[in-house]
Design an enzyme around this catalytic site. Structure first.
Site, PDB file in Angstrom:
ATOM      1  N   ASP A   1     -20.651   2.058  20.252  1.00 49.51           N
ATOM      2  CA  ASP A   1     -19.888   2.811  21.260  1.00 49.51           C
ATOM      3  C   ASP A   1     -18.493   2.234  21.486  1.00 49.51           C
ATOM      4  O   ASP A   1     -17.851   2.535  22.479  1.00 49.51           O
ATOM      5  CB  ASP A   1     -20.675   2.862  22.575  1.00 49.51           C
ATOM      6  CG  ASP A   1     -20.980   1.473  23.114  1.00 49.51           C
ATOM      7  OD1 ASP A   1     -20.724   0.487  22.384  1.00 49.51           O
ATOM      8  OD2 ASP A   1     -21.454   1.369  24.250  1.00 49.51           O
TER       9      ASP A   1
ATOM     10  N   ASP B   1       4.825  -8.132   4.722  1.00 49.66           N
ATOM     11  CA  ASP B   1       5.213  -6.736   4.932  1.00 49.66           C
ATOM     12  C   ASP B   1       4.594  -6.327   6.262  1.00 49.66           C
ATOM     13  O   ASP B   1       3.374  -6.157   6.363  1.00 49.66           O
ATOM     14  CB  ASP B   1       4.686  -5.880   3.781  1.00 49.66           C
ATOM     15  CG  ASP B   1       5.127  -4.414   3.874  1.00 49.66           C
ATOM     16  OD1 ASP B   1       5.576  -3.992   4.967  1.00 49.66           O
ATOM     17  OD2 ASP B   1       5.004  -3.701   2.857  1.00 49.66           O
TER      18      ASP B   1
ATOM     19  N   HIS C   1       5.913   0.629  -8.122  1.00 46.97           N
ATOM     20  CA  HIS C   1       6.002   1.600  -7.022  1.00 46.97           C
ATOM     21  C   HIS C   1       7.424   2.121  -6.916  1.00 46.97           C
ATOM     22  O   HIS C   1       8.325   1.652  -7.619  1.00 46.97           O
ATOM     23  CB  HIS C   1       5.508   0.986  -5.701  1.00 46.97           C
ATOM     24  CG  HIS C   1       6.269  -0.228  -5.227  1.00 46.97           C
ATOM     25  ND1 HIS C   1       7.510  -0.152  -4.633  1.00 46.97           N
ATOM     26  CD2 HIS C   1       5.950  -1.552  -5.244  1.00 46.97           C
ATOM     27  CE1 HIS C   1       7.900  -1.376  -4.295  1.00 46.97           C
ATOM     28  NE2 HIS C   1       6.986  -2.239  -4.663  1.00 46.97           N
TER      29      HIS C   1
ATOM     30  N   GLU D   1      12.959  -0.606  -0.650  1.00 45.60           N
ATOM     31  CA  GLU D   1      12.015  -1.703  -0.831  1.00 45.60           C
ATOM     32  C   GLU D   1      11.637  -1.973  -2.281  1.00 45.60           C
ATOM     33  O   GLU D   1      10.477  -1.839  -2.666  1.00 45.60           O
ATOM     34  CB  GLU D   1      10.739  -1.435  -0.026  1.00 45.60           C
ATOM     35  CG  GLU D   1      10.101  -0.067  -0.250  1.00 45.60           C
ATOM     36  CD  GLU D   1       8.784   0.059   0.520  1.00 45.60           C
ATOM     37  OE1 GLU D   1       7.932  -0.826   0.370  1.00 45.60           O
ATOM     38  OE2 GLU D   1       8.629   1.056   1.264  1.00 45.60           O
TER      39      GLU D   1
ATOM     40  N   TYR E   1       6.497  -7.947  -9.358  1.00 46.90           N
ATOM     41  CA  TYR E   1       5.171  -8.573  -9.223  1.00 46.90           C
ATOM     42  C   TYR E   1       4.721  -9.012 -10.605  1.00 46.90           C
ATOM     43  O   TYR E   1       4.486  -8.162 -11.476  1.00 46.90           O
ATOM     44  CB  TYR E   1       4.183  -7.563  -8.615  1.00 46.90           C
ATOM     45  CG  TYR E   1       4.795  -6.826  -7.424  1.00 46.90           C
ATOM     46  CD1 TYR E   1       4.746  -7.371  -6.149  1.00 46.90           C
ATOM     47  CD2 TYR E   1       5.474  -5.613  -7.618  1.00 46.90           C
ATOM     48  CE1 TYR E   1       5.339  -6.722  -5.072  1.00 46.90           C
ATOM     49  CE2 TYR E   1       6.069  -4.950  -6.544  1.00 46.90           C
ATOM     50  CZ  TYR E   1       6.000  -5.512  -5.276  1.00 46.90           C
ATOM     51  OH  TYR E   1       6.603  -4.874  -4.225  1.00 46.90           O
TER      52      TYR E   1
ATOM     53  N   GLU F   1      12.340  -5.379   1.859  1.00 47.11           N
ATOM     54  CA  GLU F   1      12.294  -4.022   2.419  1.00 47.11           C
ATOM     55  C   GLU F   1      13.057  -3.952   3.737  1.00 47.11           C
ATOM     56  O   GLU F   1      12.805  -4.726   4.658  1.00 47.11           O
ATOM     57  CB  GLU F   1      10.831  -3.626   2.659  1.00 47.11           C
ATOM     58  CG  GLU F   1      10.670  -2.285   3.366  1.00 47.11           C
ATOM     59  CD  GLU F   1       9.224  -1.811   3.436  1.00 47.11           C
ATOM     60  OE1 GLU F   1       8.320  -2.661   3.516  1.00 47.11           O
ATOM     61  OE2 GLU F   1       9.015  -0.581   3.423  1.00 47.11           O
TER      62      GLU F   1
HETATM   63  N1  GLY Z   1       4.145  -1.077   4.514  1.00 44.82           N
HETATM   64  C1  GLY Z   1       3.964   0.105   3.808  1.00 44.82           C
HETATM   65  C2  GLY Z   1       5.051   0.330   2.885  1.00 44.82           C
HETATM   66  O1  GLY Z   1       5.884  -0.541   2.688  1.00 44.82           O
HETATM   67  O2  GLY Z   1       5.206   1.395   2.344  1.00 44.82           O
HETATM   68 MN    MN Z   2       7.546   0.740   3.173  1.00 42.57          MN
HETATM   69 MN    MN Z   3       6.316  -2.136   4.016  1.00 48.01          MN
END
Ligand code: GLY
Ligand code: MN
Ligand code: MN
Length: 432
Positions: free
Chosen positions: A33, A256, A346, A380, A384, A403
Site C-alpha cells: 500500500d 548525469d 547516442h 551532450e 565510451y 552535457e
Molecule cells: N539523463 C538523460 C539524458 O541525458 O538524456
Molecule cells: Mn540528456
Molecule cells: Mn543527462
C-alpha cells in the site's frame, strides 16, 4: 495563473471545434500500500498548474454561439481523507484559485461528459497512451450515440491533443524559462558540490546523496530522472543507475543528474577525475569530447537544423577517434561507415522541458526541423571506450560525457547550465 489561461486559450483556438479531455496521471503503487511520490501528467499541469491526482481538464472550443469553456473535474473536499493525506482544493476553491469557468467533483465525470460530448464533432484525447482511459472516452461517446433518437449527434472523430500541445510545449514561454533557469542553477550547484565531495574510497551512492541534498535543500521536488553516478568502467554503461561501487584513484567519475523544479527538468553531465587530476589519456578523451560539445553548442542557433549540432559533434569526434588510433582510415570514411558508433552510439541531445526527454517532433515533413528562439535542448556528446583488442589499452574503460542545457535565443543561444565548470583547469581547480 495567467500563463495557464493563455495556454488553454491557445489550445482551444488550435482545436477549432470539439472537446478536449485531458486527465492528470494516476497515483502509482510501489509495493503493497506504499505509493511512489506523486507526479502529475505534464500536459495536464502545463494547462492547469493544478498538482492534485484524480483531476481531469475539459476544454470545449468556442462555437458561433458560445465562448470556449475551461472546466476542471477534481476531488471533492473530504475532511476524513484530509486528516490522513492532507489538503485538497475541492471544486469551489479550485475554480477561484486556478481560473476555471466551471469546476465539478471528479465523481460527476460519467454524468457530465456525455452531455459535453453531445453535438460535438471531435473529441481530443490520447490515442494509444492509456487503454483503460481511452475505453472510458469511447463509453461516453457511445452514451451520446445511444441518445441519437432524441436528436443529439455523437462525436465522429477522435484526435490526439498531444499533436497540438507538443508544438506549444516546444517553444518555452517566459514563465517556463524562469523555472528552467532555476532548475538549471540548482542542478549546476549540485554538480559543483559533488565534485568537491568526491575522493578515492567513497562510494558512488555517497556522491548521489550530495546531489539529492542540494536538490531538496533548494526546493526542487525530485531528481528529474534517476541520477547516474558512474565511476571508472561504469561510465561506459549508458544507463548505469546502481550507483553502488567504490571510487578508485585514477578513475573518472561520470555524473548525469538534474533536478525537477515545479515540473521542469534540468539535465547535466560532468566527468571528472576521482583524485582531482586527469591522467594524460583521460585528458585526451575529455578534451576531445569538450571540443565536440563546443562545436555542437556553436551550431545551436536559430535557423540551423536540429541535426547541425549533432553533425558538428560527430565531425570533431571522428577526427579525434582517427588521431588517437581508435578508428582507422579517413575521417570521411569513419563518418560514412558509422564506425564512430563503437565509441559514440547516442545522439547529441534532445528537447528539454517538463519531461527530461521533452515533447516535440524532431522532424517535420521528413526533414530535421529548424531551431527557433524559445526552444530548449541538451547538448551532450560523449565517448565510451570498452576494452577491445583493436583499441589502445591506455583508453580502456574511459567513459566521458559532457552535457549542458541550451536555450535557443534570437541571437544564438544561452547555456542555462554554465554554472558548473567544464574545462580541465576549472574542474581541477574546483576539486583542489
Ligand atoms: N539523463 C538523460 C539524458 O541525458 O538524456
Ligand atoms: Mn540528456
Ligand atoms: Mn543527462
Amino acid at each position: 495563473m495567467e500563463q495557464y489561461l493563455t495556454r488553454r486559450a491557445q489550445l482551444a483556438s488550435n482545436m477549432n471545434s470539439g472537446v478536449a479531455v485531458i486527465p492528470t496521471a494516476p497515483e502509482q503503487l510501489r509495493n503493497r500500500d506504499a505509493h511512489y511520490p506523486y507526479r502529475f501528467d505534464s500536459y495536464f499541469y502545463y494547462l492547469t498548474g493544478f498538482g492534485e491526482p484524480e483531476a481531469v481538464l475539459v476544454i470545449v472550443a468556442a462555437s458561433e454561439k458560445t465562448p470556449a469553456r475551461h472546466i476542471l473535474f477534481c476531488r471533492d473536499k473530504d475532511v476524513e481523507r484530509e486528516i490522513w493525506d492532507g489538503f485538497r482544493y475541492g471544486p469551489l476553491l479550485a475554480r477561484e484559485t486556478f481560473g476555471f469557468d466551471e469546476t465539478y467533483a471528479v465523481a460527476q465525470l460519467d454524468d457530465l461528459l456525455p452531455r459535453l460530448f453531445a453535438d460535438q464533432p471531435v473529441v481530443y484525447s490520447t490515442i494509444g497512451h492509456d487503454p483503460a482511459w481511452e475505453r472510458r472516452i469511447a463509453g461516453w461517446i457511445n452514451t451520446v450515440r445511444a441518445q441519437s433518437r432524441s436528436g443529439v449527434t455523437a462525436p465522429h472523430q477522435i484526435s490526439d491533443y498531444r499533436t497540438i500541445l507538443d508544438e506549444m510545449r516546444l517553444i518555452k514561454d517566459a514563465h517556463e524559462l524562469q523555472t528552467m533557469r532555476r532548475a538549471a542553477g540548482i542542478s549546476a550547484q549540485a554538480h559543483c558540490v559533488a565534485m568537491q565531495a568526491t575522493k578515492p574510497g567513497k562510494f558512488e551512492y555517497e556522491i548521489e546523496a550530495e546531489l539529492l541534498h542540494v536538490f531538496r535543500r533548494h526546493g526542487a521536488q525530485a531528481p528529474a530522472y534517476t541520477s547516474i553516478v558512474a565511476g571508472g568502467a561504469n561510465a561506459c554503461i549508458l544507463h548505469y543507475i546502481d550507483n553502488s561501487a567504490q571510487l578508485n584513484a585514477g578513475d573518472l567519475l561520470l555524473i548525469d543528474a538534474g533536478c525537477e523544479l515545479d515540473g521542469y527538468a534540468a539535465d547535466i553531465t560532468r566527468t571528472f577525475p576521482v583524485n582531482g587530476r586527469y591522467s594524460p589519456a583521460q585528458k585526451d578523451i575529455y578534451e576531445l569530447v569538450l571540443a565536440a560539445q563546443q562545436a555542437a553548442i556553436d551550431q545551436a542557433r536559430p535557423g540551423n537544423s536540429w541535426n547541425d549540432p549533432h553533425q558538428a559533434a560527430l565531425n570533431v569526434l571522428a577526427q579525434g577517434f582517427v588521431d588517437f588510433g581508435l578508428c582507422q582510415g579517413s575521417v570521411d570514411a569513419v563518418l560514412e561507415s558509422e564506425d564512430y558508433k563503437r565509441f559514440y552510439m547516442h545522439r547529441t541531445g534532445h528537447w528539454l522541458g517538463m519531461d527530461v526527454h521533452d515533447a516535440g517532433e524532431y522532424k517535420q515533413h521528413g526533414e530535421w526541423r529548424t531551431l527557433q528562439a524559445g526552444m530548449t535542448l541538451t547538448v551532450e556528446p560523449g565517448c565510451y571506450i570498452r576494452p577491445a583488442e583493436n583499441v589502445p589499452q591506455a583508453f580502456w574503460n574511459i567513459g566521458v560525457r559532457i552535457e549542458d542545457d541550451v536555450l535557443i535565443t534570437s541571437e544564438g543561444n544561452e547555456v542555462l547550465t554554465a554554472g558548473v565548470p567544464k574545462t580541465v583547469n576549472e574542474i581541477e581547480e574546483l576539486m583542489r
